[in-house]
Design a protein around this motif. Structure first.
Motif, short mmCIF file in Angstrom:
data_model
loop_
_atom_site.label_atom_id
_atom_site.label_comp_id
_atom_site.label_asym_id
_atom_site.label_seq_id
_atom_site.Cartn_x
_atom_site.Cartn_y
_atom_site.Cartn_z
N LYS A 167 0.80 -1.21 0.00
CA LYS A 167 0.00 0.00 0.00
C LYS A 167 0.84 1.27 0.00
O LYS A 167 0.34 2.33 0.28
CB LYS A 167 -0.94 0.03 1.21
CG LYS A 167 -2.09 -0.94 1.07
CD LYS A 167 -3.19 -0.67 2.05
CE LYS A 167 -2.76 -0.80 3.46
NZ LYS A 167 -3.83 -0.62 4.42
N LYS A 168 2.10 1.18 -0.32
CA LYS A 168 2.93 2.38 -0.37
C LYS A 168 3.45 2.60 -1.79
O LYS A 168 3.71 1.65 -2.53
CB LYS A 168 4.07 2.32 0.64
CG LYS A 168 4.95 1.11 0.52
CD LYS A 168 5.94 1.08 1.67
CE LYS A 168 6.64 -0.26 1.68
NZ LYS A 168 7.50 -0.41 2.82
N TYR A 169 3.60 3.85 -2.15
CA TYR A 169 4.05 4.23 -3.48
C TYR A 169 5.52 3.89 -3.63
O TYR A 169 6.29 4.10 -2.70
CB TYR A 169 3.83 5.73 -3.69
CG TYR A 169 4.22 6.21 -5.05
CD1 TYR A 169 3.36 6.05 -6.11
CD2 TYR A 169 5.45 6.79 -5.28
CE1 TYR A 169 3.71 6.47 -7.37
CE2 TYR A 169 5.81 7.22 -6.53
CZ TYR A 169 4.93 7.06 -7.58
OH TYR A 169 5.28 7.47 -8.83
N PRO A 170 5.98 3.36 -4.71
CA PRO A 170 5.38 2.99 -5.97
C PRO A 170 5.00 1.52 -6.04
O PRO A 170 4.70 1.01 -7.10
CB PRO A 170 6.48 3.30 -6.97
CG PRO A 170 7.73 2.92 -6.26
CD PRO A 170 7.47 3.29 -4.81
N LEU A 171 5.01 0.82 -4.92
CA LEU A 171 4.75 -0.62 -4.91
C LEU A 171 3.27 -0.96 -4.90
O LEU A 171 2.92 -2.13 -4.83
CB LEU A 171 5.43 -1.25 -3.69
CG LEU A 171 6.93 -1.01 -3.57
CD1 LEU A 171 7.45 -1.55 -2.26
CD2 LEU A 171 7.65 -1.63 -4.74
N GLN A 172 2.41 0.03 -4.98
CA GLN A 172 0.97 -0.22 -4.88
C GLN A 172 0.30 -0.44 -6.21
O GLN A 172 -0.84 -0.86 -6.25
CB GLN A 172 0.29 0.94 -4.16
CG GLN A 172 0.32 2.23 -4.95
CD GLN A 172 -0.18 3.39 -4.14
OE1 GLN A 172 -0.29 3.31 -2.94
NE2 GLN A 172 -0.49 4.48 -4.82
N ASN A 173 0.97 -0.17 -7.33
CA ASN A 173 0.28 -0.33 -8.60
C ASN A 173 1.19 -0.91 -9.68
O ASN A 173 2.40 -0.88 -9.58
CB ASN A 173 -0.34 0.98 -9.08
CG ASN A 173 0.65 2.09 -9.23
OD1 ASN A 173 1.75 1.88 -9.72
ND2 ASN A 173 0.29 3.27 -8.81
N ILE A 174 0.50 -1.46 -10.70
CA ILE A 174 1.18 -1.99 -11.87
C ILE A 174 0.48 -1.44 -13.10
O ILE A 174 -0.67 -0.99 -13.03
CB ILE A 174 1.16 -3.53 -11.89
CG1 ILE A 174 -0.28 -4.04 -11.86
CG2 ILE A 174 1.99 -4.11 -10.79
CD1 ILE A 174 -0.41 -5.51 -12.16
N VAL A 175 1.17 -1.46 -14.21
CA VAL A 175 0.61 -1.00 -15.48
C VAL A 175 0.65 -2.16 -16.46
O VAL A 175 1.69 -2.79 -16.65
CB VAL A 175 1.40 0.21 -16.02
CG1 VAL A 175 0.91 0.60 -17.40
CG2 VAL A 175 1.30 1.38 -15.07
N VAL A 176 -0.52 -2.42 -17.08
CA VAL A 176 -0.63 -3.49 -18.06
C VAL A 176 -0.97 -2.86 -19.40
O VAL A 176 -2.05 -2.29 -19.56
CB VAL A 176 -1.73 -4.50 -17.66
CG1 VAL A 176 -1.88 -5.58 -18.71
CG2 VAL A 176 -1.44 -5.09 -16.30
N THR A 198 -2.84 2.77 -24.78
CA THR A 198 -3.99 2.22 -24.09
C THR A 198 -3.47 1.23 -23.08
O THR A 198 -2.86 0.22 -23.44
CB THR A 198 -4.94 1.53 -25.09
OG1 THR A 198 -5.29 2.47 -26.10
CG2 THR A 198 -6.18 1.04 -24.41
N TYR A 199 -3.71 1.52 -21.79
CA TYR A 199 -3.18 0.67 -20.73
C TYR A 199 -4.11 0.68 -19.53
O TYR A 199 -4.95 1.56 -19.37
CB TYR A 199 -1.77 1.11 -20.32
CG TYR A 199 -1.70 2.51 -19.79
CD1 TYR A 199 -1.87 2.77 -18.43
CD2 TYR A 199 -1.47 3.59 -20.64
CE1 TYR A 199 -1.81 4.06 -17.95
CE2 TYR A 199 -1.40 4.87 -20.16
CZ TYR A 199 -1.57 5.10 -18.81
OH TYR A 199 -1.52 6.38 -18.32
N ALA A 200 -3.96 -0.35 -18.68
CA ALA A 200 -4.70 -0.44 -17.43
C ALA A 200 -3.72 -0.26 -16.28
O ALA A 200 -2.63 -0.83 -16.28
CB ALA A 200 -5.39 -1.79 -17.32
N ARG A 201 -4.12 0.54 -15.31
CA ARG A 201 -3.35 0.70 -14.08
C ARG A 201 -4.13 -0.02 -12.98
O ARG A 201 -5.28 0.33 -12.70
CB ARG A 201 -3.16 2.17 -13.72
CG ARG A 201 -2.32 2.37 -12.47
CD ARG A 201 -2.09 3.84 -12.17
NE ARG A 201 -1.46 4.54 -13.26
CZ ARG A 201 -0.15 4.59 -13.48
NH1 ARG A 201 0.66 3.94 -12.69
NH2 ARG A 201 0.33 5.26 -14.49
#
Length: 152
Positions: A90-99, A113-116
């Motif tokens: 839950k801390k930045y930048p480990l909280q999200n990925i980009v597909v 065109t991508y999903a976060r």
């Protein structure tokens, strides 16, 4: 001195507007362990004939979580038959990925065109994970449907 401060303010405003990402689709999944969140992506530019398995030329993004320990979530993502595994916190930048959803089109700046996928929170009492999916599609190349549709 006031002209310099004004110019600095204008430059800062322009940079902040340029950095702001505008997402066309947003959805929050509330998933229990091994419950699947599905994102159906209809690629408008596809000219191939629909098949029995895929009548609407949709691509499928599946996500589910399998383990939550030490404030880390193990997330399994499967897009177009390619499985991947991520450990999110839950801390930045480990909280999200980009597909990336589609290859870059003619204009590389506007056709991305991508999903976060972002790990938002975890409810210990209900054993549910809150996962946000936002999709950027500035060139309007896709149509998206989320299942299950429950959001908070």
């Amino acid at each position: 001195m006031s002209k310099i401060a004004f110019l600095f303010g204008v430059v800062a405003l322009v940079i902040s507007i340029a950095d702001a990402e505008i997402y066309k689709y947003e959805h929050r999944f509330i998933l229990k362990k091994d419950e699947q969140g599905l994102v159906f992506i209809n690629h408008k530019e596809v000219t191939k004939k629909p098949t029995a398995d895929n009548p609407n030329n949709e691509y499928l993004l599946r996500l589910r979580w399998t383990l939550f320990t030490n404030d880390m979530l193990t997330l399994l993502v499967n897009y177009r038959g390619y499985p991947t595994q991520y450990i999110l916190e839950k801390k930045y930048p480990l909280q999200n990925i980009v597909v990336p959803l589609l290859p870059v089109g003619v204009n590389p700046i506007t056709s991305q065109t991508y999903a976060r996928i972002q790990f938002y929170d975890f409810n210990q009492t209900g054993k549910t994970a809150y996962i946000d999916v936002t999709i950027a599609d500035e060139a309007n190349r896709i149509e998206v449907e989320f299942k299950p549709k429950k959001t908070e």
